[in-house]
Motif scaffolding. Sequence first.
Motif, PDB file in Angstrom:
ATOM      1  N   ALA A  55      -7.705   7.155   1.337  1.00  0.00           N
ATOM      2  CA  ALA A  55      -6.430   6.450   1.121  1.00  0.00           C
ATOM      3  C   ALA A  55      -5.351   7.420   0.624  1.00  0.00           C
ATOM      4  N   GLY A  56      -5.737   8.333  -0.278  1.00  0.00           N
ATOM      5  CA  GLY A  56      -4.757   9.303  -0.802  1.00  0.00           C
ATOM      6  C   GLY A  56      -4.243  10.220   0.291  1.00  0.00           C
ATOM      7  N   GLU A  57      -5.151  10.570   1.207  1.00  0.00           N
ATOM      8  CA  GLU A  57      -4.789  11.421   2.332  1.00  0.00           C
ATOM      9  C   GLU A  57      -3.766  10.692   3.209  1.00  0.00           C
TER      10      GLU A  57
ATOM     11  N   VAL B 187     -10.570   5.770  -5.484  1.00  0.00           N
ATOM     12  CA  VAL B 187      -9.581   6.138  -4.455  1.00  0.00           C
ATOM     13  C   VAL B 187      -8.856   7.406  -4.863  1.00  0.00           C
ATOM     14  N   SER B 188      -9.067   8.468  -4.069  1.00  0.00           N
ATOM     15  CA  SER B 188      -8.399   9.734  -4.392  1.00  0.00           C
ATOM     16  C   SER B 188      -7.916  10.384  -3.103  1.00  0.00           C
ATOM     17  N   GLY B 189      -7.511  11.656  -3.208  1.00  0.00           N
ATOM     18  CA  GLY B 189      -7.047  12.359  -2.022  1.00  0.00           C
ATOM     19  C   GLY B 189      -8.185  12.683  -1.067  1.00  0.00           C
ATOM     20  N   GLY B 190      -9.395  12.772  -1.595  1.00  0.00           N
ATOM     21  CA  GLY B 190     -10.526  13.143  -0.753  1.00  0.00           C
ATOM     22  C   GLY B 190     -11.512  12.019  -0.496  1.00  0.00           C
ATOM     23  N   HIS B 191     -11.427  10.933  -1.275  1.00  0.00           N
ATOM     24  CA  HIS B 191     -12.452   9.893  -1.167  1.00  0.00           C
ATOM     25  C   HIS B 191     -11.890   8.489  -1.317  1.00  0.00           C
TER      26      HIS B 191
ATOM     27  N   PHE C 124      -1.678   8.352   2.208  1.00  0.00           N
ATOM     28  CA  PHE C 124      -0.404   8.391   1.463  1.00  0.00           C
ATOM     29  C   PHE C 124       0.265   9.752   1.665  1.00  0.00           C
ATOM     30  N   ASP C 125      -0.510  10.818   1.468  1.00  0.00           N
ATOM     31  CA  ASP C 125       0.061  12.176   1.505  1.00  0.00           C
ATOM     32  C   ASP C 125       0.557  12.545   2.904  1.00  0.00           C
ATOM     33  N   LYS C 126      -0.250  12.208   3.934  1.00  0.00           N
ATOM     34  CA  LYS C 126       0.139  12.585   5.302  1.00  0.00           C
ATOM     35  C   LYS C 126       1.323  11.748   5.786  1.00  0.00           C
TER      36      LYS C 126
ATOM     37  N   GLY D 294       2.499  13.934  -1.465  1.00  0.00           N
ATOM     38  CA  GLY D 294       3.483  12.886  -1.202  1.00  0.00           C
ATOM     39  C   GLY D 294       3.195  11.530  -1.804  1.00  0.00           C
ATOM     40  N   GLY D 295       1.923  11.272  -2.176  1.00  0.00           N
ATOM     41  CA  GLY D 295       1.569   9.933  -2.672  1.00  0.00           C
ATOM     42  C   GLY D 295       2.488   9.417  -3.778  1.00  0.00           C
ATOM     43  N   PRO D 296       2.659  10.182  -4.869  1.00  0.00           N
ATOM     44  CA  PRO D 296       3.516   9.701  -5.959  1.00  0.00           C
ATOM     45  C   PRO D 296       4.976   9.526  -5.525  1.00  0.00           C
TER      46      PRO D 296
ATOM     47  N   CYS E  29      -6.882   8.842 -14.346  1.00  0.00           N
ATOM     48  CA  CYS E  29      -7.085   8.518 -12.921  1.00  0.00           C
ATOM     49  C   CYS E  29      -7.367   9.788 -12.138  1.00  0.00           C
ATOM     50  N   THR E  30      -6.538  10.805 -12.366  1.00  0.00           N
ATOM     51  CA  THR E  30      -6.753  12.070 -11.662  1.00  0.00           C
ATOM     52  C   THR E  30      -7.888  12.833 -12.371  1.00  0.00           C
ATOM     53  N   ASP E  31      -8.307  13.936 -11.749  1.00  0.00           N
ATOM     54  CA  ASP E  31      -9.509  14.613 -12.239  1.00  0.00           C
ATOM     55  C   ASP E  31      -9.349  15.127 -13.667  1.00  0.00           C
TER      56      ASP E  31
ATOM     57  N   LEU F  93       6.084   8.840  -2.435  1.00  0.00           N
ATOM     58  CA  LEU F  93       6.151   7.658  -1.573  1.00  0.00           C
ATOM     59  C   LEU F  93       6.124   6.391  -2.439  1.00  0.00           C
ATOM     60  N   ASP F  94       5.268   6.420  -3.448  1.00  0.00           N
ATOM     61  CA  ASP F  94       5.143   5.270  -4.360  1.00  0.00           C
ATOM     62  C   ASP F  94       6.475   5.001  -5.069  1.00  0.00           C
ATOM     63  N   ALA F  95       7.115   6.072  -5.538  1.00  0.00           N
ATOM     64  CA  ALA F  95       8.386   5.904  -6.275  1.00  0.00           C
ATOM     65  C   ALA F  95       9.467   5.327  -5.358  1.00  0.00           C
TER      66      ALA F  95
ATOM     67  N   GLY G  88      -9.548   7.169  -9.876  1.00  0.00           N
ATOM     68  CA  GLY G  88      -9.134   8.154  -8.865  1.00  0.00           C
ATOM     69  C   GLY G  88      -7.619   8.206  -8.802  1.00  0.00           C
ATOM     70  N   GLY G  89      -7.094   9.316  -8.282  1.00  0.00           N
ATOM     71  CA  GLY G  89      -5.645   9.570  -8.292  1.00  0.00           C
ATOM     72  C   GLY G  89      -4.795   8.430  -7.759  1.00  0.00           C
ATOM     73  N   VAL G  90      -5.240   7.766  -6.682  1.00  0.00           N
ATOM     74  CA  VAL G  90      -4.435   6.703  -6.066  1.00  0.00           C
ATOM     75  C   VAL G  90      -4.318   5.474  -6.993  1.00  0.00           C
TER      76      VAL G  90
ATOM     77  N   CYS H  93      -3.154   5.520  -9.709  1.00  0.00           N
ATOM     78  CA  CYS H  93      -1.838   5.611 -10.371  1.00  0.00           C
ATOM     79  C   CYS H  93      -0.804   4.778  -9.619  1.00  0.00           C
ATOM     80  N   ASN H  94      -1.096   4.427  -8.375  1.00  0.00           N
ATOM     81  CA  ASN H  94      -0.113   3.719  -7.547  1.00  0.00           C
ATOM     82  C   ASN H  94       0.278   2.377  -8.171  1.00  0.00           C
ATOM     83  N   ARG H  95       1.582   2.202  -8.309  1.00  0.00           N
ATOM     84  CA  ARG H  95       2.072   1.000  -9.007  1.00  0.00           C
ATOM     85  C   ARG H  95       1.700  -0.290  -8.293  1.00  0.00           C
TER      86      ARG H  95
HETATM   87  O1  KG4 Z   1      -8.168  12.083  -7.905  1.00  0.00           O
HETATM   88  P1  KG4 Z   1      -7.140  13.050  -7.465  1.00  0.00           P
HETATM   89  O2  KG4 Z   1      -6.339  13.751  -8.510  1.00  0.00           O
HETATM   90  O3  KG4 Z   1      -7.744  14.228  -6.632  1.00  0.00           O
HETATM   91  C1  KG4 Z   1      -8.632  14.145  -5.618  1.00  0.00           C
HETATM   92  O4  KG4 Z   1      -8.171  13.967  -4.472  1.00  0.00           O
HETATM   93  O5  KG4 Z   1      -9.841  14.277  -5.905  1.00  0.00           O
HETATM   94  O6  KG4 Z   1      -6.166  12.281  -6.454  1.00  0.00           O
HETATM   95  C2  KG4 Z   1      -5.053  12.875  -5.867  1.00  0.00           C
HETATM   96  C3  KG4 Z   1      -4.526  11.905  -4.830  1.00  0.00           C
HETATM   97  C4  KG4 Z   1      -3.445  12.524  -3.950  1.00  0.00           C
HETATM   98  O7  KG4 Z   1      -3.695  12.147  -2.621  1.00  0.00           O
HETATM   99  C5  KG4 Z   1      -2.180  11.881  -4.489  1.00  0.00           C
HETATM  100  O8  KG4 Z   1      -1.152  11.777  -3.532  1.00  0.00           O
HETATM  101  C6  KG4 Z   1      -2.687  10.512  -4.871  1.00  0.00           C
HETATM  102  O9  KG4 Z   1      -3.935  10.775  -5.485  1.00  0.00           O
HETATM  103  N1  KG4 Z   1      -1.778   9.827  -5.783  1.00  0.00           N
HETATM  104  C7  KG4 Z   1      -1.078   8.741  -5.446  1.00  0.00           C
HETATM  105  C8  KG4 Z   1      -0.293   8.404  -6.561  1.00  0.00           C
HETATM  106  N2  KG4 Z   1      -0.547   9.299  -7.563  1.00  0.00           N
HETATM  107  C9  KG4 Z   1      -1.472  10.171  -7.054  1.00  0.00           C
HETATM  108  N3  KG4 Z   1      -1.057   8.029  -4.311  1.00  0.00           N
HETATM  109  C10 KG4 Z   1      -0.246   6.958  -4.260  1.00  0.00           C
HETATM  110  N4  KG4 Z   1       0.543   6.583  -5.296  1.00  0.00           N
HETATM  111  C11 KG4 Z   1       0.556   7.269  -6.455  1.00  0.00           C
HETATM  112  N5  KG4 Z   1       1.330   6.879  -7.458  1.00  0.00           N
END
Ligand code: KG4
Length: 367
Positions: A175-177, A148-152, A179-181, A192-194, A314-316, A196-198, A283-285, A287-289
């Motif tokens: 899912a990350g998108e 689960v990331s910003g793109g996938h 969160f961000d949108k 915005g994901g982190p 989790c992130t790249d 919003l999570d906080a 994947g980045g998401v 990190c979501n608690r």
């Molecule tokens: O894997 P990543 O670094 O990059 C790619 O998208 O490939 O993921 C980044 C995504 C972003 O959408 C960011 O908002 C989300 O991960 N993200 C989170 C959290 N930390 C990062 N989403 C929700 N809660 C978080 N704590």
Amino acid sequence: MLLALESSCDETSVAVIHDGCVLANVVSSQIKLHAEYGGVVPELATREHLRNLLPVANAALKGADIQPAQLDAVAATIGPGLPQALMIGARAAQAMAFALRKPFFGIHHHEAHLYSPWIVYDKDTHHAPRTTLRADFASFQPNVSLIVSGGHTMLVFVEAELKHHLLGSTVDDAAGECFDKSAKLMGLPYPGGPELDALAEQGDPRAFDFPRPMIRDLHDDFSFSGLKTSVRYFLRDQPFILDDPDCVRDLCASVRASIVDVLVTKTVRAAKRLGVKCVTASGGVTCNRALRKQLVEACAQNNLTLRLADKSLCTDNAAMVGILAERKLRHGVAPTSLDEEVKPSWPLAQRQSAGSRGGTRQDFECR
Ligand code: KG4
Ligand code: ZN
């Protein structure tokens, strides 16, 4: 000794791997650069990779205390991702492999994510006194992996090391998108994901009722654009919500609960259906608690072993790229051509045919 490069999106990263240990993993993030545009600008990302790659590579070599001549192989992400960004890392790695006369491994970015949960902290290792991260493939078991990331957003059945099947992915937004949108609609800064999570940590997840798209569908696909639209209409009809910090926290918690419920329910359901005993997430998401907490609870309730990627991975990052390349080397996978082109839209694996989607483990074993 292996050097790995990652430049598929907005992180420039270089890692040095030796015998399953991460001797160095340097990551230079471009988040601040793209923040004012509210998203990754490919042209800016490419220039930044070009600017940062050599300093990051030098920092990794210095951190690992090795010279280029000590390298046995070079690896880089060659897809999927932003075409020009991929090219910076891939061409640099291919040139280096050519100059050193060493093999090059072109790595699939999502395949690398699949193995990041198997990279763990090991404080007692004698092997790599400079680092505490190492691959733990001794405890590898077949698993259902959530990326689960910003793109996938995808669910993958990892049947064995280097053998996997795509179960499902998002049909629209990741899912990350979402969160961000959603966070952007609330006026929160990018990404915005982190944020919003906080804020969600102090909110009530039951305050507002948002849809849980596809949660009851038995297939393994996801859809998050409708949820984002629900948040938009909710705020259009009740813009005053944003004036009350308590309501904003409740809104964040409610949106987060919808996304996380869907991710956790579908992941655990797929694992049970396939009869595997292990679930992983990266994947980045990841990190979501709430996602981490709910996965822990759901896996415990269903007798599943859970492996979450360490938050730092989790992130790249290039550590996961290097660890996968090393596994390929060990399993005798042939190196990649030095002329190999980058593959911006490289599918992780062929999707199962319509008849077998949502199928059992036997469906895969027949193939
Ligand atoms: O894997 P990543 O670094 O990059 C790619 O998208 O490939 O993921 C980044 C995504 C972003 O959408 C960011 O908002 C989300 O991960 N993200 C989170 C959290 N930390 C990062 N989403 C929700 N809660 C978080 N704590
Ligand atoms: Zn990624």
